[in-house]
Structure formats: structure tokens, C-alpha cells
Design an enzyme around this catalytic site. Structure first.
Site: not given
Ligand SMILES: [Mg+2]
Length: 462
Positions: A32, A127-128
């Protein structure tokens, strides 16, 4: 290791044995990226590194930050803080307008770098993502070395401004929970023997798959903390969730690998951050309907049918609400809109108090349970349909397909009207839409969210 119940409980409705396999060791690395949009700005503009930075969705002081760098947080600034308020809290703050195309570009660089170390399992959002460790890498010391190599590779080959939190665990759900533990720049291992005690203080609604509705049902069953949740039986989870999702959740939580359903394209949908003029519930609803009509048009374009619709609403300054509805496989926008409106009604009833202030931050709609005509799943479903509904649905779907064609290529259809066309319909109006949606152009409707796939809580369960 939890006891697997009677094998019958592991059969799905078609009688196939579902595959929940106990996993040995740390099978997943979940990453993350911390304050990702702000991190990309600091990456591209080195003078912003070490400085408070926020990213605004629109060029407006009335919107709220969609990301805040860790340097901004001591000032009390986080995602959701109003731009004007952030300037008051920290006059020196850098306010960067969102560049979603760039965030997607950098996402690809990051994924390519991690893929030099591990195969990508699934991208959850810009973003993950989750990566899979091979059998020989799953032992704790080796897994940690791999994770450290990933971090080093990202810093050296992409850039040190893009920090991340990594979780290592036996299932993707647990790896995600592990990644959440230390931010920014964390590396957290979660083994089955650490559970439930090491997550004992985690609020249930922080767990993907436990939305506010499920949390309320859990509370009614006396389950209000992680340890109590951990100790329920899979059957009970199924009963509380009201679906097999509860059971899937239970297995992932206990470190079992849960197979993904085999559909290639599993959902179609859209998401918008709401600008000020659309943040009141009634305006936001029109946006949600427009997003749904667009998704439905894409669904028909792929010759697919959907059997459920999910709606999630972000509230300002924080919080949210999500719901899903099932129906017979359909391509009919009217059916989808009705389902959306029903859920919207529930949302308004449920959140009446909070909505007195009346501010919504974003809406996301997804059509799920997709199948193509001729799929066994569609035929199976037809057995349960009432004939009248099916007939009406088919005719309405045909009507919507005709509307799709006109909207895709207005000239070809209106050409048949001859030269009266230009007199009666200026080009901008050669569109067919519902009267309630008139005047709303999605292309001018604030920022798109730069998620190549929007993170859906439910996704962690499949
Ligand atoms: Mg994040």
C-alpha cells in the site's frame, strides 16, 4: 488451524466443492503506497520532498484534499481536509492539482519494479496491490528478505519519495490488514499464530469486507471486537452476512486461500469525486445515475448481463455507506436505475442525521455478477425468472441498445431524417438521455478517480 466443517457446507449451489485451502506460511505480500498522490507529486517535484503537500481534485478552494503527505499531518491536515482550511492550518502548504493520468503512469512503473521480484496477484487500486510468494519464499525470514528487496528496488529504481507499507501474511485479506498496521514505510508480518491477539484492537469497520451494514449485524449478534469476530464459526459468518460472502470472509480471515471466481471481467463501473455543486444528496444522486447509465451502456457494448449493482457513497469529512442489490441477469438500464434509487432511499433513511449537513464526497457504482448470453449461469438464472419480467426486460434492453447506438454515433441515425436534421437538432443535442439527467455531462463532472480499478471492499473476498 480452524476445523473445516462437514464437506457439504463447502459445496456451492451447483454442488461443486469450493476450494478453501489452508495455506502454509506467508503466501502474500500486500503493498500500500503511503499518501500515494502526494508521493507522486514529491517524486516528480523534488523541491516538495520533506514538505507538507496536499492534492486537490479540482482547481477550487472549496474542494477537499484527496491526499495529504505525511509532512502535512502534524498540522492536522489529512485526506478530506478542505483546501482553504489546510491553507489556514499550514500557510506554507503546497497544493497540487490532481494529475490522475500521471498517477496511473507511475503505478505501472511501480508494479513493473515489484514484478521483477514477485508475480502480481491482483491490483486493487492505483496504490494497492497483492503479490504472491512461491512456496520456497514463504518462510518468515525469506519472506522478509524478499519484502526488503522490493522496498530497496522501489527506492533505487523508481524513487525514494514513493514510500510504501508492506504486509506479509497467509491470505490477501490478512496481508492487507498487516500492511495497515504500520504507516508510513512499514513492513509487517502477520502469521496465524499472531491471531487474534495482534489485531485485537483493530476496529471491525477497518477490515475490508466489514462495511457499516455488516458491522451493525455483527453488533446485533454481540460481536463488537476482533477477537469475538475471530471466534465465530464459518456458518455463523454466512448467516450474519446473509450470503456466502460471510463464509469467504471467514476463510480469508483465518488464512485460507479462497479461489477467485473464473470471470475475466468481473465488474463494470465508474466513480466520481463530487464537486461542490454536486455534493448535496439530490445532486449526487443524479451523478450516480449518470455513472450507472454509462456503465450499463458499456455492459451492453460487451454483450454482457449483470446480476447485481453496488453503490458506495463517500461522506464528507469522512465515513461512507455501501450497499449492493441483486436481480435477475439484465441489460436494462431502467431496472438498474430502479435498483439504484431504492438503495439511495435506504441511504437517505439510514444517514438522515448525518445528512442534515448534506455533504457527499464521492459516488461509485458497479455492475457485478457479469455473464455473457449463453453462459450456464444465465440459463440457470432464467429458471427463477418470471416470464413477464423476462419479456419486458428483453424488450427494454433492445430499446437501450438502440439508444446506445444513437449516442455512440449520432450522425448515422439522424442522417435518415434527411436535411431537416440540422434545423431541428444542433449537434450538441443529438443525444438521447433521460429527462432527469439532462444537462449533466460526465466529462465535465469533476475529477475522475485515478483508480485503474476502484478498490472495492468486496474485492478482498473473491
Ligand atoms: Mg495508500
Amino acid at each position: 488451524m480452524p476445523q473445516v466443517e462437514n464437506i457439504d457446507s463447502l459445496r456451492d449451489r451447483s454442488g461443486n466443492v469450493k476450494s478453501y485451502r489452508p495455506v502454509d506460511g506467508l503466501a502474500y505480500l500486500f503493498i500500500d503506497f503511503n499518501a500515494y498522490f502526494a508521493g507522486v507529486e514529491q517524486h516528480d517535484y523534488p523541491e516538495l520532498r520533506g514538505r507538507p503537500v496536499i492534492v486537490s481534485p479540482l482547481k477550487s478552494e472549496h474542494t477537499s484534499a484527496i491526499a495529504a503527505s505525511y509532512e502535512a499531518r502534524p498540522f492536522g491536515i489529512r485526506r478530506g481536509t478542505k483546501i482553504s482550511e489546510a491553507r489556514e492550518l499550514c500557510p506554507d502548504i503546497a497544493v497540487m492539482p490532481a494529475r490522475h493520468d500521471r498517477y496511473v503512469q507511475v503505478h505501472k512503473l511501480l508494479m513493473a519494479e515489484i514484478e521483477r521480484h514477485l508475480p502480481l496477484e491482483k491490483v486493487y487500486s492505483v496504490d494497492e496491490a497483492a503479490f504472491r510468494l512461491s512456496r520456497s519464499e514463504r518462510e518468515k525470514e525469506k519472506a522478509i528478505r524478499t519484502a526488503e528487496a522490493v522496498k530497496r528496488g522501489l527506492a533505487e529504481n523508481v524513487g525514494p519519495a514513493l514510500r510504501s507499507s508492506i504486509g506479509l501474511a497467509p491470505s490477501r485479506l490478512l496481508a492487507k490488514l498487516a500492511a495497515e498496521r504500520v504507516k508510513p514505510d512499514g513492513l509487517t508480518v502477520l502469521e496465524l499464530q499472531d491471531l487474534p491477539h495482534s489485531l485485537a484492537n483493530m476496529p471491525l469497520t477497518d477490515i475490508p469486507g466489514v462495511g457499516s451494514g455488516v458491522a451493525a449485524r455483527l453488533a446485533r449478534s454481540g460481536i463488537t471486537d476482533f477477537t469475538a469476530l475471530w471466534n465465530i464459526e464459518p456458518k455463523r459468518a454466512r448467516a450474519i452476512w446473509g450470503s456466502v460472502q460471510g463464509e469467504r470472509f471467514w476463510y480469508q480471515l483465518h488464512g485460507f486461500e479462497v479461489d477467485e471466481p473464473p470471470t475475466k471481467k468481473s465488474m463494470i463501473g465508474h466513480s466520481r469525486v463530487l464537486s461542490r455543486e454536486h455534493e448535496a444528496p439530490n445532486e449526487a444522486r443524479i451523478v450516480a445515475r449518470a455513472l450507472l447509465l454509462k456503465a450499463a451502456s458499456r455492459l451492453r457494448h460487451y454483450h454482457m448481463f449483470a446480476s447485481s449493482l453496488s453503490l458506495s457513497i463517500r461522506l464528507r469529512p469522512d465515513g461512507g455507506w455501501a450497499k449492493a442489490r441483486r436481480f435477475s441477469h439484465s441489460q436494462d438500464s431502467y431496472l438498474f436505475l430502479k435498483s439504484l434509487d431504492d438503495m439511495w432511499g435506504e441511504f437517505l433513511a439510514y444517514r438522515r442525521k448525518e445528512l442534515a449537513a448534506g455533504r457527499l464526497g464521492g459516488v461509485t457504482v458497479y455492475l457485478h455478477g457479469l455473464s455473457k448470453a449463453g453462459d450456464a449461469s444465465v440459463e440457470q438464472f432464467d429458471l427463477f425468472e418470471e416470464p413477464e419480467l423476462k419479456h419486458g426486460d428483453g424488450r427494454r434492453a433492445a430499446l437501450w441498445r438502440a439508444i446506445d447506438q444513437i449516442n455512440a454515433d449520432p450522425d448515422s441515425k439522424f442522417r435518415r431524417l434527411g436535411n431537416i436534421r440540422d434545423n431541428i437538432l444542433p449537434p450538441a443535442h443529438r443525444h438521447v438521455m433521460l429527462a432527469s439527467q439532462a444537462g449533466l455531462d460526465l466529462n465535465y463532472l469533476g475529477a475522475k478517480i485515478a483508480f485503474s480499478r476502484v478498490p472495492e471492499e468486496a474485492e478482498f473476498l473473491y
